[in-house]
Design an enzyme around this catalytic site. Structure first.
Site, PDB file in Angstrom:
ATOM      1  N   SER A 125       0.798  -1.240   0.087  1.00  0.00           N
ATOM      2  CA  SER A 125      -0.057   0.058   0.005  1.00  0.00           C
ATOM      3  C   SER A 125       0.878   1.085  -0.087  1.00  0.00           C
ATOM      4  O   SER A 125       1.898   1.201   0.666  1.00  0.00           O
ATOM      5  CB  SER A 125      -0.857  -0.084   1.236  1.00  0.00           C
ATOM      6  OG  SER A 125      -1.384   1.174   1.497  1.00  0.00           O
ATOM      7  N   TYR A 149      -1.589  -1.320  10.878  1.00  0.00           N
ATOM      8  CA  TYR A 149      -1.644  -1.690   9.308  1.00  0.00           C
ATOM      9  C   TYR A 149      -0.735  -1.441   8.703  1.00  0.00           C
ATOM     10  O   TYR A 149      -0.094  -2.232   7.891  1.00  0.00           O
ATOM     11  CB  TYR A 149      -3.054  -1.048   8.926  1.00  0.00           C
ATOM     12  CG  TYR A 149      -3.399  -1.179   7.469  1.00  0.00           C
ATOM     13  CD1 TYR A 149      -3.476  -2.631   7.284  1.00  0.00           C
ATOM     14  CD2 TYR A 149      -3.042  -0.185   6.410  1.00  0.00           C
ATOM     15  CE1 TYR A 149      -3.664  -2.664   5.675  1.00  0.00           C
ATOM     16  CE2 TYR A 149      -3.194  -0.519   5.361  1.00  0.00           C
ATOM     17  CZ  TYR A 149      -3.539  -1.650   4.620  1.00  0.00           C
ATOM     18  OH  TYR A 149      -3.680  -1.991   3.424  1.00  0.00           O
ATOM     19  N   LYS A 153       2.243  -4.195   6.939  1.00  0.00           N
ATOM     20  CA  LYS A 153       2.678  -3.909   5.539  1.00  0.00           C
ATOM     21  C   LYS A 153       3.873  -4.003   5.094  1.00  0.00           C
ATOM     22  O   LYS A 153       4.791  -4.441   4.388  1.00  0.00           O
ATOM     23  CB  LYS A 153       1.761  -2.792   4.513  1.00  0.00           C
ATOM     24  CG  LYS A 153       0.318  -3.050   4.556  1.00  0.00           C
ATOM     25  CD  LYS A 153      -0.036  -4.341   3.594  1.00  0.00           C
ATOM     26  CE  LYS A 153      -1.509  -4.391   3.392  1.00  0.00           C
ATOM     27  NZ  LYS A 153      -2.022  -5.817   2.814  1.00  0.00           N
TER      28      LYS A 153
HETATM   29  P1  NAD Z   1     -11.101  -6.917   1.304  1.00  0.00           P
HETATM   30  O1  NAD Z   1     -11.464  -6.712   2.629  1.00  0.00           O
HETATM   31  O2  NAD Z   1     -12.346  -6.796   0.548  1.00  0.00           O
HETATM   32  O3  NAD Z   1     -10.218  -8.361   0.712  1.00  0.00           O
HETATM   33  C1  NAD Z   1      -9.578  -9.037   1.643  1.00  0.00           C
HETATM   34  C2  NAD Z   1     -10.003 -10.556   1.748  1.00  0.00           C
HETATM   35  O4  NAD Z   1      -9.249 -11.351   2.783  1.00  0.00           O
HETATM   36  C3  NAD Z   1     -11.553 -10.473   2.340  1.00  0.00           C
HETATM   37  O5  NAD Z   1     -12.312 -11.443   1.470  1.00  0.00           O
HETATM   38  C4  NAD Z   1     -11.428 -11.493   3.520  1.00  0.00           C
HETATM   39  O6  NAD Z   1     -12.419 -12.110   3.926  1.00  0.00           O
HETATM   40  C5  NAD Z   1     -10.124 -12.124   3.305  1.00  0.00           C
HETATM   41  N1  NAD Z   1      -9.317 -12.431   4.530  1.00  0.00           N
HETATM   42  C6  NAD Z   1      -8.956 -11.587   5.574  1.00  0.00           C
HETATM   43  N2  NAD Z   1      -8.270 -12.307   6.336  1.00  0.00           N
HETATM   44  C7  NAD Z   1      -8.070 -13.461   5.875  1.00  0.00           C
HETATM   45  C8  NAD Z   1      -7.429 -14.659   6.645  1.00  0.00           C
HETATM   46  N3  NAD Z   1      -6.728 -14.704   7.831  1.00  0.00           N
HETATM   47  N4  NAD Z   1      -7.405 -15.820   5.774  1.00  0.00           N
HETATM   48  C9  NAD Z   1      -7.889 -15.885   4.611  1.00  0.00           C
HETATM   49  N5  NAD Z   1      -8.645 -14.890   3.980  1.00  0.00           N
HETATM   50  C10 NAD Z   1      -8.716 -13.655   4.723  1.00  0.00           C
HETATM   51  O7  NAD Z   1     -10.035  -5.770   1.057  1.00  0.00           O
HETATM   52  P2  NAD Z   1      -9.392  -5.407  -0.323  1.00  0.00           P
HETATM   53  O8  NAD Z   1      -9.628  -3.905  -0.321  1.00  0.00           O
HETATM   54  O9  NAD Z   1      -9.833  -6.295  -1.421  1.00  0.00           O
HETATM   55  O10 NAD Z   1      -7.836  -5.342  -0.168  1.00  0.00           O
HETATM   56  C11 NAD Z   1      -7.083  -6.504  -0.419  1.00  0.00           C
HETATM   57  C12 NAD Z   1      -5.814  -6.431  -0.227  1.00  0.00           C
HETATM   58  O11 NAD Z   1      -5.213  -5.082  -0.755  1.00  0.00           O
HETATM   59  C13 NAD Z   1      -5.383  -6.238   1.289  1.00  0.00           C
HETATM   60  O12 NAD Z   1      -4.272  -6.776   1.705  1.00  0.00           O
HETATM   61  C14 NAD Z   1      -5.306  -4.766   1.638  1.00  0.00           C
HETATM   62  O13 NAD Z   1      -4.583  -4.329   2.695  1.00  0.00           O
HETATM   63  C15 NAD Z   1      -4.623  -4.218   0.600  1.00  0.00           C
HETATM   64  N6  NAD Z   1      -4.937  -2.939  -0.013  1.00  0.00           N
HETATM   65  C16 NAD Z   1      -6.112  -2.464  -0.019  1.00  0.00           C
HETATM   66  C17 NAD Z   1      -6.205  -0.898  -0.376  1.00  0.00           C
HETATM   67  C18 NAD Z   1      -7.728  -0.394  -0.580  1.00  0.00           C
HETATM   68  O14 NAD Z   1      -7.714   0.813  -0.418  1.00  0.00           O
HETATM   69  N7  NAD Z   1      -8.631  -1.315  -0.726  1.00  0.00           N
HETATM   70  C19 NAD Z   1      -5.207  -0.206  -0.348  1.00  0.00           C
HETATM   71  C20 NAD Z   1      -3.835  -0.671  -0.323  1.00  0.00           C
HETATM   72  C21 NAD Z   1      -3.822  -2.076  -0.159  1.00  0.00           C
END
Ligand code: NAD
Ligand code: UDP
Length: 340
Positions: A125, A149, A153
């Protein structure tokens, strides 16, 4: 056909990336514990691409469960989305955040090594840049983190770099996302936050649909053109495509690739309100309130390295991002049929 394990593949970015992967000719298997997603999202992905996606409800911290999945499939690569992502919640629950994000990544990498699957694409991120001294942000800008958080990362990034130092046959991509918004053009899948949204666009769309009264704009006195915070909003389908390009770039040679995935354009909160009003033809009521703790004035990417190394550039403009968000929100005012 190359087979990719997508952890967290039922979530927001994961579902959209499954579509891009399948359309690019990959076979996809999903592992997700559904703590922040519903099975319905994946069902709709299957409808869109007309392909069945093997799904395992497994926690990435469950080594035995992961081993079972790896025994059933020979993966060429893993895209690791699974994790917890709410900054505020990470301050309240650091143990859960480090356990899931850092602990889950350790276990996943260990199982990958044991099954000789050494291509790892990681969801990092822009938060690892902390409060940037200058914008746009290049990949070699100083790193600093201010909450559990972000620290989780950065720890995973450093861990994966250590893995590569010890064994230079790994192919690792650390993808630093800016602010993903938007949805697949079908309106069938999109972002479906649990409870009141923390992020700007889900909040604005719920005001536009009438579920929330009014947006609070966190600070009108930043050193930005209109005083409100500036971010780099990127369409989730462009972001998804960036993952496909990262897999392709990793094929060339073992390495640790660190790349920003952003558009290079900064938009303010007020710009986003206006763009969303235009797309939805609704009024978005707002009031300017005090700054949110930990927020920064401006954050947007220098996307040149991604163009050079991935041959990838975000293509969708802000209006399209808002139209696609609105199509999803208006067709699914309550998101997916309730989680779990
Ligand atoms: P999201 O919460 O929609 O997706 C994450 C998924 O991981 C969910 O479906 C959740 O059920 C699953 N999950 C969580 N813990 C778990 C575990 N222990 N075992 C198995 N599954 C698990 O989030 P997103 O927005 O799709 O983000 C995906 C990734 O991208 C994350 O790692 C997040 O930190 C990173 N990210 C997101 C953003 C954003 O703004 N959305 C920005 C930068 C980075
Ligand atoms: N923001 C806001 N009101 C909200 C949510 C967010 O004014 O209800 C602002 C926030 O201060 C920031 C921008 O919108 O300037 C993007 O915030 P978001 O939480 O979506 O992303 P991040 O801060 O993680 O970049």
């Amino acid at each position: 056909m190359k087979k990719i394990l997508v952890t967290g593949g039922a979530g927001y970015i994961g579902t959209h990336t499954c579509i891009e992967l399948i359309e690019a000719g990959y076979e996809v298997v999903v592992v997700d514990n559904l703590c922040n997603a519903s099975k319905e999202g994946l069902k709709r992905v299957e409808e869109i691409v007309n392909v069945e996606i093997p799904f395992y409800r497994v926690d990435v911290r469950d080594k035995t469960g992961l081993i079972e999945v790896f025994k059933q499939h020979k993966f060429d690569a893993v895209i690791h989305f699974a994790g917890l992502k709410a900054v505020g919640e990470s301050v309240e629950k650091p143990i859960e955040y480090y356990d899931t994000n850092v602990g889950g990544s350790f276990i996943l990498a260990e199982v990958m090594r044991d099954f000789n699957c050494k291509t790892f694409v990681f969801s990092s991120s822009a938060t690892v840049y902390g409060n940037p001294k200058t914008v746009p942000i290049k990949e070699d800008s100083p790193l600093s983190v201010t909450n559990p958080y972000g620290r989780s990362k950065l720890m995973i990034e450093e861990f994966l770099q250590d893995v590569f130092v010890a064994d230079e046959t790994w192919h690792i991509a650390l993808l630093r996302y800016f602010n993903p918004i938007g949805a697949h053009k079908s309106g069938l899948i999109g972002e479906d936050p649990n409870g009141t949204p923390n992020n700007l666009i889900p909040y604005i769309s719920q005001v536009a649909i009438g579920k929330l009264d009014k947006l609070s704009i966190f600070g009108g006195d930043y050193n930005t053109p209109d005083g409100t915070g500036v971010r780099d909003y990127i369409h989730v389908m462009d972001l998804a495509k960036g993952h496909v390009r990262a897999l392709q770039a990793l094929e060339n040679k073992p390495q640790v690739l660190i790349v920003n995935l952003g558009t290079g354009n900064g938009y303010s909160v007020l710009d986003m309100v206006k763009a969303f009003e235009k797309a939805s033809e609704k009024t978005v009521a707002y009031k300017i309130t005090k700054r949110r703790a930990g927020d920064i004035a401006a954050c947007y990417a220098d996307p040149t390295y991604a163009i050079e190394i991935l041959d990838w550039k975000a293509e969708r403009e802000l209006d399209k991002m808002c139209q696609d968000t609105w199509r999803w929100q208006s067709a699914n005012p309550n998101g997916y049929p309730r989680h779990k």
